[in-house]
Design an enzyme around this catalytic site. Structure first.
Site, PDB file in Angstrom:
ATOM      1  NE  ARG A   1     -11.082  -0.610  -1.086  1.00 40.46           N
ATOM      2  CZ  ARG A   1      -9.826  -0.934  -1.371  1.00 40.46           C
ATOM      3  NH1 ARG A   1      -9.577  -1.919  -2.201  1.00 40.46           N
ATOM      4  NH2 ARG A   1      -8.823  -0.290  -0.845  1.00 40.46           N
TER       5      ARG A   1
ATOM      6  CG  ASN B   1      -3.115  -4.376  -6.381  1.00 36.64           C
ATOM      7  OD1 ASN B   1      -2.688  -4.551  -7.512  1.00 36.64           O
ATOM      8  ND2 ASN B   1      -3.534  -3.209  -5.940  1.00 36.64           N
ATOM      9  CG  ASP B   2      -5.700  -7.800  -1.616  1.00 34.59           C
ATOM     10  OD1 ASP B   2      -4.654  -8.082  -1.000  1.00 34.59           O
ATOM     11  OD2 ASP B   2      -6.388  -6.797  -1.355  1.00 34.59           O
TER      12      ASP B   2
ATOM     13  CB  CYS C   1      -9.923  -1.121  -9.320  1.00 33.85           C
ATOM     14  SG  CYS C   1     -10.378  -2.310  -8.061  1.00 33.85           S
TER      15      CYS C   1
ATOM     16  NE  ARG D   1      -6.229   1.169  -2.908  1.00 29.15           N
ATOM     17  CZ  ARG D   1      -5.691   1.195  -4.135  1.00 29.15           C
ATOM     18  NH1 ARG D   1      -5.514   2.343  -4.762  1.00 29.15           N
ATOM     19  NH2 ARG D   1      -5.328   0.078  -4.734  1.00 29.15           N
TER      20      ARG D   1
ATOM     21  CG  HIS E   1      -2.160  -0.925   0.747  1.00 33.56           C
ATOM     22  ND1 HIS E   1      -2.227  -2.236   1.124  1.00 33.56           N
ATOM     23  CD2 HIS E   1      -3.215  -0.705  -0.079  1.00 33.56           C
ATOM     24  CE1 HIS E   1      -3.306  -2.781   0.584  1.00 33.56           C
ATOM     25  NE2 HIS E   1      -3.920  -1.877  -0.142  1.00 33.56           N
TER      26      HIS E   1
ATOM     27  NE  ARG F   1      -1.334  -5.482  -1.813  1.00 30.93           N
ATOM     28  CZ  ARG F   1      -2.510  -4.897  -2.024  1.00 30.93           C
ATOM     29  NH1 ARG F   1      -3.633  -5.580  -1.870  1.00 30.93           N
ATOM     30  NH2 ARG F   1      -2.579  -3.655  -2.394  1.00 30.93           N
TER      31      ARG F   1
HETATM   32  C1  PEP Z   1      -6.534  -4.799  -5.117  1.00 35.15           C
HETATM   33  O1  PEP Z   1      -6.401  -5.614  -4.201  1.00 35.15           O
HETATM   34  O2  PEP Z   1      -6.198  -5.032  -6.301  1.00 35.15           O
HETATM   35  C2  PEP Z   1      -7.093  -3.461  -4.854  1.00 35.15           C
HETATM   36  C3  PEP Z   1      -7.364  -2.622  -5.834  1.00 35.15           C
HETATM   37  O3  PEP Z   1      -7.295  -3.093  -3.562  1.00 35.15           O
HETATM   38  P1  PEP Z   1      -6.097  -2.640  -2.594  1.00 35.15           P
HETATM   39  O4  PEP Z   1      -4.864  -2.503  -3.424  1.00 35.15           O
HETATM   40  O5  PEP Z   1      -6.505  -1.368  -1.946  1.00 35.15           O
HETATM   41  O6  PEP Z   1      -6.022  -3.792  -1.631  1.00 35.15           O
HETATM   42 MG    MG Z   2      -7.375  -5.275  -2.294  1.00 41.95          MG
END
Ligand code: PEP
Ligand code: MG
Length: 597
Positions: free
Chosen positions: A343, A469-470, A517, A306, A199, A480
Site C-alpha cells: 500500500r 476500519n476506515d 484487509c 502498510r 493504529h 476510530r
Molecule cells: C482500513 O482502514 O481498514 C485499513 C486496513 O487501513 P488502516 O487500518 O491502515 O487505515
Molecule cells: Mg485505512
C-alpha cells in the site's frame, strides 16, 4: 487491594506481569536488562549522567546575567537539589541493582513513582515541583543518550529477562513507538486511550501480545511494579490480583496457549469451505521482518503491507528510493513467489510521520486530520515523493509478484492521477535501464463514496481491497482512535454491511479481485457472514489466520449465501445472523445424524 479496569480488548490472550509505567513522551526510552556483572558499571553511567547535569546546571547559574529575574537562579537551585535527592538518584540506582533495568529505564521508572507522589501532595507549590522533576530527568536522559550504552543494541533482547514478566502501562502509545516493542521485554500492554481499530491497537495485534486499550484510568490506578493481569480477550485489566484470581488467570493463560498451539497445526491445511470453495487467507504486515511470520502462519501472500511504517521514526526525513526498494524486495523475496500487496504511504490522522504524539498532531496541524491531507491525498500533493515510492515498488517487482494498493480513494480522478504517476515512474525506470515487471493497481475501498461508485472506479483498476476500519469510521462519523465514542464503532451496523456487501458484489460482477484487509477480516465473528456475502479473500494479522481458517473449514458458504440478504436488511443484523448460524448448525447436525454411517 485488587481493582479491575475495563477497556477494549484488542489483542487476545492473557498476560500476567509486573507493571512498567511509562509516560508516552518517554516510551522510546530503551528498555533492556543488564546482566549481573555489568550492574555496577551501569550505576556508574547513571552517576556520570548525574554529574554531567550538575555541571550543566552550575554553569547555567554561573552564566546567568545579573539582571535576570531572581526566580531563575532559585529554580536552578531547586533542580540541583532534586538531582542530588536520594529519592531520585538513590532509588533509581536501586532499580538497576535489584531489577537489573538499564539506567534510562530505571530513571523513567523512578520518575513515574515520584510524579505520582507529587500529584498527591496537598501543597500547591510542592505539587508544581513535578514539572521541575520532569525537566531534571529529561536532562539526565539526554546526558545518558550521549554516552555509549554498555550493552550493544543487538545483544539487548537476548539478555536474561529478570525473574518476573513485565507489562507496559501508558496513557497512550503512538504507532511509531509501538514498533519499538517488536522483540522487546514486554509481554502485554494497557493504554488509557485508543479504540479497537486505532493504529496502536493494530500494531499491538501484529506484535501478538495481549493488549487492552481505552482503559481510561489504568495508568493512574496502576503503580510502578504492581502485579497486573491483562485479559486481552475480555478487555479487562486486574491490578494487584488476589492469589485465587491470579491462579484462575494462570490456568486460563495455559489453556489459551494450548489452544494457539492446536490452531497453529492448521497452518498448512488448504483453506476450503465445506462446499468446496477456496478461500485466500493473506497477511497484513507493518515491517519487512513480519514477512517471515506471515509465511509461518500459512498466509498465501501479503494482502496489505502498510508501507508508512518505513517512513516513521526518522525525524521527518523520508526513506530514500534505495532504502524503500531494499525493504520491498526483502518482503517479495521472503514470500517466495507469493503475491505482495504494497500500500502506498498512508500517513496522516493518527499515523504521524515523526514521533510527535497523536494529540499534538491533531491539535496543532489540522482541524480535522482524519478528513485532511492524508493517505493518497498527501501522496498526490507530493508528486516527487510519490513517484519515488512507485519506482521503489516497481523495482521490487523484478523479484516476484507485486501489487500496488492506493489508500483512501474517494474520487475516480485520484485513481487516474495515481495511474499517471505509475506510468511516469515506469518510464523513468525504462529510461534508466532498470528492470521491473508488471504490477497490478488496486484501491482501498474505505470511504463510503468509493463504495457507492464501484462500477466507475473498477474500470480504472485491477483489484480492490475493502478497508473496513476506515469505512466504518467514515460511514458512522466516529473517530476510530477516540475511546469516548468507541461504543459507537459498530461493524454490525446495517449501513456498514450494506456498503461491504455492495462493494463485494460489484467487484465480482466486474470480474475484479476483491479482498478485505480491515480488522473485520481477522475477526472470527464475521468469517461466515463475509463468506456468505461472497468474499473469497481475507487479509489479516498473521496471528489470526489459523482461527479464521478453522471457521472457513466448517462453513457451507453457498447455503449461508441465501440467508444473508435478509440479515443485512434487518434492524439488528448481529442478532439475526447469530440465529441463522445456530439454525444452520442444528440443520447440519441433524443431517449428519440422519446420514447412514
Ligand atoms: C482500513 O482502514 O481498514 C485499513 C486496513 O487501513 P488502516 O487500518 O491502515 O487505515
Ligand atoms: Mg485505512
Amino acid at each position: 487491594m485488587s481493582i479491575q479496569v475495563f477497556g477494549q480488548p484488542v489483542s487476545r490472550g492473557i498476560a500476567i506481569g509486573r507493571a512498567v509505567l511509562v509516560a508516552s513522551s518517554r516510551v522510546d526510552v530503551a528498555h533492556y536488562f543488564i546482566d549481573a556483572p555489568r550492574v555496577e558499571s551501569e550505576v556508574d553511567r547513571l552517576r556520570h549522567a548525574r554529574d554531567t547535569v550538575a555541571a550543566e546546571l552550575k554553569l547555567l547559574k554561573h552564566e546567568m546575567p545579573t539582571d535576570a529575574p531572581a526566580e531563575l537562579p532559585a529554580l536552578l537551585d531547586v533542580h540541583l537539589m532534586l538531582l542530588h535527592d536520594d529519592a531520585l538518584t538513590g532509588a533509581t540506582k536501586n532499580w538497576i541493582q535489584s531489577r537489573h533495568y538499564n539506567a534510562e529505564w530505571a530513571l523513567s521508572a523512578q520518575l513515574e513513582v515520584m510524579a505520582r507522589q507529587f500529584d498527591e501532595m496537598e501543597d500547591e507549590y510542592l505539587r508544581e515541583r513535578k514539572a521541575d522533576l520532569e525537566q531534571v530527568v529529561e536532562r539526565m536522559l539526554r546526558a545518558l543518550s550521549k554516552e555509549e550504552p554498555l550493552v550493544p543494541a543487538a545483544a539487548r533482547t537476548n539478555l536474561h529477562a529478570g525473574e518476573d514478566p513485565l507489562v507496559l502501562v501508558a496513557n497512550d502509545i503512538a504507532p511509531a513507538d509501538m514498533l519499538q516493542f517488536k522483540g522487546s521485554v514486554f509481554t502485554g500492554f494497557v493504554t488509557d486511550v485508543g479504540g479497537k481499530t486505532s493504529h496502536s491497537a493494530i500494531v499491538a495485534r501484529s506484535l501478538d501480545i495481549p493488549a487492552v486499550v481505552g482503559a481510561r484510568e489504568a495508568s493512574r490506578l496502576v503503580r510502578q511494579d504492581d502485579w497486573v493481569v491483562i485479559d486481552g480477550d475480555a478487555g479487562v485489566v486486574v491490578v494487584d490480583p488476589s492469589p485465587i484470581v491470579l491462579e484462575e488467570y494462570r490456568f486460563r493463560q495455559r489453556q489459551s496457549q494450548l489452544e494457539r498451539a492446536r490452531l497453529h497445526r492448521l497452518r498448512h491445511t488448504p483453506s476450503v469451505t465445506l462446499d468446496g470453495q477456496s478461500v485466500e487467507l493473506l497477511a497484513n504486515i507493518e515491517l519487512p521482518v513480519d514477512a517471515a511470520v506471515a509465511l509461518d502462519s500459512g498466509a498465501v501472500g501479503i494482502g496489505l503491507f502498510r508501507s508508512e511504517f518505513l517512513f516513521m521514526n526518522r525525524d521527518g526525513e523520508l526513506p530514500t528510493e534505495d532504502e524503500q526498494f531494499e525493504a520491498y524486495r526483502s518482503v517479495v523475496e521472503a514470500m517466495k513467489g507469493l503475491p505482495v500487496t504494497v500500500r502506498t504511504v498512508d500517513i496522516g490522522a493518527d499515523k504521524p510521520l515523526d514521533r510527535m504524539s497523536v494529540h499534538e498532531l491533531r491539535h496543532d496541524h489540522a482541524l480535522n486530520p482524519a478528513l485532511g491531507l492524508r493517505a493518497i491525498r498527501w501522496s498526490l500533493s507530493e508528486p516527487a515523493m510519490f513517484r519515488q515510492q512507485l519506482r521503489a515498488i516497481l523495482r521490487a517487482s523484478a523479484f516476484g509478484k507485486v501489487r500496488v494498493l492506493l489508500p483512501l480513494i474517494a474520487h475516480v480522478s485520484e485513481v487516474r492521477m495515481a495511474r499517471e504517476a505509475l506510468t511516469r515512474a515506469r518510464q523513468q525506470l525504462i529510461d534508466a535501464g532498470v528492470s521491473f515487471n508488471d504490477v497490478e493497481l488496486g484501491a482501498m475501498i474505505e470511504v463510503p463514496a468509493a463504495a457507492l461508485i464501484m462500477p466507475t472506479i473498477l474500470r480504472e483498476l485491477d483489484f480492490v481491497s475493502i478497508g473496513t476500519n476506515d469505512l466504518i469510521q467514515y460511514t458512522l462519523a466516529i473517530d476510530r482512535a477516540d475511546e469516548a465514542v468507541s461504543h459507537l464503532y459498530d461493524p454490525w451496523h446495517p449501513a456498514v454491511l450494506h456498503l461491504i456487501g455492495r462493494a463485494i458484489a460489484d467487484a465480482r460482477r466486474a470480474g475484479k479481485h476483491v479482498s478485505i484487509c480491515g480488522e473485520m477480516a481477522g475477526d472470527v465473528a464475521f468469517t461466515e457472514l463475509l463468506l456468505a456475502l461472497g468474499l473469497r479473500s481475507f487479509s489479516m494479522h498473521p496471528s489470526q489466520i489459523a482461527a479464521v481458517k478453522q471457521r472457513v473449514l466448517r462453513v457451507d458458504a453457498e447455503r449461508l449465501a441465501g440467508k444473508v440478504g435478509a440479515v443485512v436488511d434487518s434492524e439488528e443484523p448481529e442478532r439475526e445472523w447469530k440465529r441463522v448460524l445456530v439454525s444452520s448448525d442444528a440443520l447440519r447436525l441433524s443431517e449428519g445424524a440422519a446420514r447412514p454411517s
